[in-house]
Design a protein around this motif. Structure first.
Motif, PDB file in Angstrom:
ATOM      1  N   THR A   1       7.875  49.958  36.060  1.00  0.00           N
ATOM      2  CA  THR A   1       6.929  49.459  37.042  1.00  0.00           C
ATOM      3  C   THR A   1       5.706  48.951  36.292  1.00  0.00           C
ATOM      4  O   THR A   1       5.487  49.290  35.124  1.00  0.00           O
ATOM      5  N   TRP A   2       4.926  48.116  36.941  1.00  0.00           N
ATOM      6  CA  TRP A   2       3.724  47.608  36.294  1.00  0.00           C
ATOM      7  C   TRP A   2       2.824  48.749  35.828  1.00  0.00           C
ATOM      8  O   TRP A   2       2.282  48.724  34.722  1.00  0.00           O
ATOM      9  N   GLN A   3       2.688  49.758  36.682  1.00  0.00           N
ATOM     10  CA  GLN A   3       1.832  50.878  36.325  1.00  0.00           C
ATOM     11  C   GLN A   3       2.390  51.625  35.120  1.00  0.00           C
ATOM     12  O   GLN A   3       1.659  52.014  34.211  1.00  0.00           O
ATOM     13  N   GLY A   4       3.723  51.803  35.091  1.00  0.00           N
ATOM     14  CA  GLY A   4       4.333  52.515  33.984  1.00  0.00           C
ATOM     15  C   GLY A   4       4.217  51.776  32.670  1.00  0.00           C
ATOM     16  O   GLY A   4       4.167  52.393  31.599  1.00  0.00           O
ATOM     17  N   ALA A   5       4.183  50.440  32.708  1.00  0.00           N
ATOM     18  CA  ALA A   5       4.159  49.633  31.485  1.00  0.00           C
ATOM     19  C   ALA A   5       2.760  49.339  30.981  1.00  0.00           C
ATOM     20  O   ALA A   5       2.600  48.762  29.900  1.00  0.00           O
ATOM     21  N   ASN A   6       1.748  49.714  31.726  1.00  0.00           N
ATOM     22  CA  ASN A   6       0.379  49.337  31.371  1.00  0.00           C
ATOM     23  C   ASN A   6       0.008  49.744  29.946  1.00  0.00           C
ATOM     24  O   ASN A   6      -0.529  48.956  29.171  1.00  0.00           O
TER      25      ASN A   6
ATOM     26  N   ASP B   1       9.080  40.617  38.325  1.00  0.00           N
ATOM     27  CA  ASP B   1       8.449  40.288  39.596  1.00  0.00           C
ATOM     28  C   ASP B   1       7.105  40.990  39.636  1.00  0.00           C
ATOM     29  O   ASP B   1       6.655  41.562  38.625  1.00  0.00           O
ATOM     30  N   GLU B   2       6.481  40.991  40.784  1.00  0.00           N
ATOM     31  CA  GLU B   2       5.132  41.537  40.876  1.00  0.00           C
ATOM     32  C   GLU B   2       5.086  43.046  40.668  1.00  0.00           C
ATOM     33  O   GLU B   2       4.014  43.618  40.430  1.00  0.00           O
ATOM     34  N   ASN B   3       6.237  43.695  40.718  1.00  0.00           N
ATOM     35  CA  ASN B   3       6.273  45.148  40.558  1.00  0.00           C
ATOM     36  C   ASN B   3       7.013  45.611  39.309  1.00  0.00           C
ATOM     37  O   ASN B   3       6.990  46.808  38.997  1.00  0.00           O
ATOM     38  N   THR B   4       7.693  44.705  38.608  1.00  0.00           N
ATOM     39  CA  THR B   4       8.615  45.132  37.551  1.00  0.00           C
ATOM     40  C   THR B   4       8.373  44.370  36.261  1.00  0.00           C
ATOM     41  O   THR B   4       8.158  43.154  36.258  1.00  0.00           O
ATOM     42  N   VAL B   5       8.451  45.106  35.138  1.00  0.00           N
ATOM     43  CA  VAL B   5       8.326  44.539  33.794  1.00  0.00           C
ATOM     44  C   VAL B   5       9.527  44.995  32.978  1.00  0.00           C
ATOM     45  O   VAL B   5       9.942  46.157  33.057  1.00  0.00           O
ATOM     46  N   LEU B   6      10.103  44.073  32.195  1.00  0.00           N
ATOM     47  CA  LEU B   6      11.239  44.397  31.332  1.00  0.00           C
ATOM     48  C   LEU B   6      10.742  44.588  29.900  1.00  0.00           C
ATOM     49  O   LEU B   6      10.117  43.702  29.321  1.00  0.00           O
ATOM     50  N   LEU B   7      11.047  45.761  29.352  1.00  0.00           N
ATOM     51  CA  LEU B   7      10.705  46.072  27.965  1.00  0.00           C
ATOM     52  C   LEU B   7      11.928  45.878  27.084  1.00  0.00           C
ATOM     53  O   LEU B   7      13.021  46.360  27.402  1.00  0.00           O
TER      54      LEU B   7
ATOM     55  N   VAL C   1      10.792  54.205  35.676  1.00  0.00           N
ATOM     56  CA  VAL C   1      11.545  53.590  34.598  1.00  0.00           C
ATOM     57  C   VAL C   1      13.034  53.566  34.945  1.00  0.00           C
ATOM     58  O   VAL C   1      13.536  54.464  35.639  1.00  0.00           O
ATOM     59  N   LYS C   2      13.734  52.531  34.468  1.00  0.00           N
ATOM     60  CA  LYS C   2      15.192  52.447  34.616  1.00  0.00           C
ATOM     61  C   LYS C   2      15.772  51.861  33.333  1.00  0.00           C
ATOM     62  O   LYS C   2      15.426  50.754  32.934  1.00  0.00           O
ATOM     63  N   VAL C   3      16.634  52.618  32.671  1.00  0.00           N
ATOM     64  CA  VAL C   3      17.259  52.167  31.432  1.00  0.00           C
ATOM     65  C   VAL C   3      18.379  51.181  31.764  1.00  0.00           C
ATOM     66  O   VAL C   3      19.276  51.485  32.557  1.00  0.00           O
ATOM     67  N   LEU C   4      18.345  50.007  31.131  1.00  0.00           N
ATOM     68  CA  LEU C   4      19.385  48.996  31.329  1.00  0.00           C
ATOM     69  C   LEU C   4      20.354  48.929  30.155  1.00  0.00           C
ATOM     70  O   LEU C   4      21.542  48.671  30.339  1.00  0.00           O
ATOM     71  N   GLY C   5      19.866  49.128  28.955  1.00  0.00           N
ATOM     72  CA  GLY C   5      20.730  49.011  27.798  1.00  0.00           C
ATOM     73  C   GLY C   5      20.163  49.751  26.604  1.00  0.00           C
ATOM     74  O   GLY C   5      18.952  50.019  26.542  1.00  0.00           O
TER      75      GLY C   5
END
Length: 334
Positions: free
Chosen positions: A257-262, A279-285, A306-310
């Motif tokens: 989330t944006w807050q989590g990635a700050n 999007d306005e709520n999500t950032v990909l690390l 957070v959500k792990v993709l890979g």
């Protein structure tokens, strides 16, 4: 300032603290090297005179050995400047756990002198600095583990002298204790735990021992076996203190989330980190990181932010952990 006072000042600074000592001839040689033309007899007279004003002791041997008394405040010659006093105060507050016992004993008069200088200075500016600064461990603060001080002192001595030691150690997940002959290599302080890096017997594998699990230490009069090519900084960079689960690095992809990635915008996870807005709520690390248990602890700390993709297997690992967590909470509610 006259030459006699300068010479005597230099003498006082050249006299070691008990139990070390120096004789008059050695003092004369030091003073001559420092540019003072002085006879041995003058040195002897000065020592007797100075011992009536300062806590100097003579052991009565031949040649006579002179020392500052073990409790003497040697740094009053000259007095500590406030900046130096502040440095010693911070050393006392924050480096005490990792300094050798003998070093701490030698520094006690310096610490007392530093405290006295800061107390005698007005309560603003540099004197107030220790009251304005704190160093906190990362994350939720736990109480430091209790360390056997005698065992700690002997381990530090073995490390300084590069000697082997016999150690009785209490493993974390086993009852009872184990006994090892160790070759100490280095100390690492992580959060509030002190680790000794060493090898066992004649092996070359580097092992971490937590000092608070060391029950007994006996110094051995044998040189420690060194590890070929061991480099403390490289050892730390390898991820050995992140509880390695594999030697490979991971190219992770994680949605925040944006807050989590700050905080990642200010403190990147790796040199190659990239943050992409989804999007306005999500950032990909995306980042390359060591494959450690610590990485998992860090990710879990974000909870549902957070959500792990890979990699896919790491995503499956988190999915299974989430299922177990759900089951545990379901059992609690039942």
């Amino acid at each position: 300032m006259n030459d006699t006072l300068l010479r005597q000042w230099a003498m006082l600074r050249s006299i070691p603290r008990h139990p070390r000592k120096i004789d008059a001839s050695s003092l004369q040689a030091r003073l001559v090297d420092a540019g003072f033309a002085v006879t041995l007899r003058s040195i002897q007279r000065d020592l007797i005179k100075l011992s009536t004003e300062f806590p100097l002791v003579c052991d009565g041997s031949k040649p006579q050995g002179w020392s500052w008394h073990s409790s003497a405040d040697q740094l009053n010659i000259p007095a500590l400047e406030p900046n130096a006093a502040l440095t010693f105060k911070l050393v006392e507050n924050y480096l005490r756990p990792i300094l050798p016992t003998n070093t701490l004993a030698q520094l006690q008069p310096w610490f007392r002198s530093a405290t006295g200088v800061l107390n005698s200075t007005s309560g603003i500016g540099i004197a107030a600095w220790p009251d304005k600064v704190r160093v906190l461990p990362k994350g939720f603060q736990l109480q430091p583990p209790v360390i056997n001080e005698q065992a700690q002192a002997k381990l530090y001595q073995a490390l300084l002298q590069e000697k082997r030691a016999f150690v009785r150690y209490r493993p974390r997940y086993r009852s009872g204790h184990k006994e090892y002959i160790i070759n100490p290599l280095a100390l690492v302080v992580r959060d509030q735990t002190i680790y000794l890096l060493c090898t066992f017997w004649d092996y070359q594998d580097v092992i971490k021992l937590a000092l608070h699990r060391v029950e007994d230490v006996q110094l051995l009069d044998e040189p420690a076996i060194q590890v070929d090519g061991f480099d403390l900084d490289e050892y730390i960079k390898s991820g050995s203190f992140g509880y390695l689960l594999g030697n490979e690095t991971l190219n992770i992809e994680v949605e925040f989330t944006w807050q989590g990635a700050n905080h990642l915008r200010e403190c990147p996870l790796s040199d190659d980190q990239s943050l992409t807005t989804i999007d306005e709520n999500t950032v990909l690390l995306r980042a390359t990181v060591p494959n450690t248990e610590e990485l998992r602890w860090w990710l879990r700390g974000f909870g549902d932010s957070v959500k792990v993709l890979g990699p896919s297997w790491l995503r499956d690992e988190f999915r299974q952990a989430a299922k177990r967590l759900l089951n545990r909470y379901s059992e609690a509610s039942d």
